[in-house]
Write a protein that holds these residues in place. Sequence first.
Motif, PDB file in Angstrom:
ATOM      1  N   SER A  68      -2.579  -1.883   7.812  1.00 10.40           N
ATOM      2  CA  SER A  68      -2.890  -0.449   7.667  1.00 10.40           C
ATOM      3  C   SER A  68      -2.031   0.435   8.563  1.00 10.40           C
ATOM      4  N   SER A  88      -2.736   3.164   3.145  1.00 15.00           N
ATOM      5  CA  SER A  88      -3.844   2.603   3.914  1.00 15.00           C
ATOM      6  C   SER A  88      -3.949   3.195   5.313  1.00 15.00           C
ATOM      7  N   CYS A 115       0.812  -1.226   0.000  1.00 19.34           N
ATOM      8  CA  CYS A 115       0.000   0.000   0.000  1.00 19.34           C
ATOM      9  C   CYS A 115       0.842   1.271   0.000  1.00 19.34           C
TER      10      CYS A 115
END
Length: 369
Positions: free
Chosen positions: A301, A288, A284
């Motif tokens: 995340s 995230s 990501c």
Amino acid sequence: MSGPNDNFDPKRVAALDPDVVNGFVEAALAAVRGASTSAELKQVRIDHVGERAPLALANREIGALPPAARKEAGARVGKARGQVSQAVAARQEELAAAELAQALVDERIDMTLPVELGPQGAVHPITALIDEMCDVFVALGWEVAEGPELEAEWYNFDALNLGPDHPARGEQDTLWVEPPSAGKLLRTQTSPVQIRALLERDVPLYVVSPGKVFRADEYDATHLPVFHQLEGLVVDKGISMADLRGTLDHFAKAMFGDVTTRMRPHYFPFTEPSAEVDLQCFVCHGESVGNPERPCRTCRSEGWIEWGGCGIVNPRVLAACGIDTDVYSGFAFGMGVDRTVMFRNNAPDLRDFVEGDIRFSRSLLGGAR
């Protein structure tokens, strides 16, 4: 005085008649000529040369002849048996040569034809990654050092500044070997190899030590009681954290491509100052974080993935190995090989690495970073 014994049964010795013997020979020779394979000739040998063959049975009747006739009959039967045996031997050579020639034709392999070999196995992903990791440092001029998996307590703990009361020495973390008085354990890290390198080699020292380590951990998706580490050690004049950071950035890019690293302050007994090394999530790229609509399973995340530990070697460790800390300093780092494979291939479960499924190994070896 008794006369010669001429009393014998003509029917019993009819098989010794010259015409009968010649008939046995002709039948045997015809059978030999008619044998077209070694298997057929074997049966001919049984029928015409074996113990139940006509000539063999006739030979047994020689004793029933008058003494004066025995010599001639014996010579006649012996010559006949020899003739048949020679014919069988000669035919055996002919058939063997013919069968060999035919086998060479039937079993001939055209070496010019393309062939696709089915793979019989696959290099384990951990083994492949260890080799790749070592190649990165060998290209920098470092050496690869190895040590025993059954280690002495002094190398694994004392020399690394882990005191007698350190929690890592407890049975909940360490697998000790009986008897306890022996001070032997299955090494909990590859750091003892660094201690051995300091004691056995001269400085300046640049070594990387890959290997298997053991912990009293649960067997689950993210933990294994047996896993792999790769640690590096540098001892030279004027070594600083900048050298460590540059080395780790180069190593991270070799493993993951264009990736960003960061260091977080941490504590390790054998390095001071110490740090944890994190990688920016290569899935990501940090997007995230705080974005519930685009969660990332790889970094959960958080934007960063913990990779390993590092730091400047504690002077006590160098002094324990006889290194002059006023002249030399160094840095050390360590990463989990198994987790690195997981990061590079998005493998969800560490247990897959020890199941022995060759399909899993092939899928990771063919996967992208």
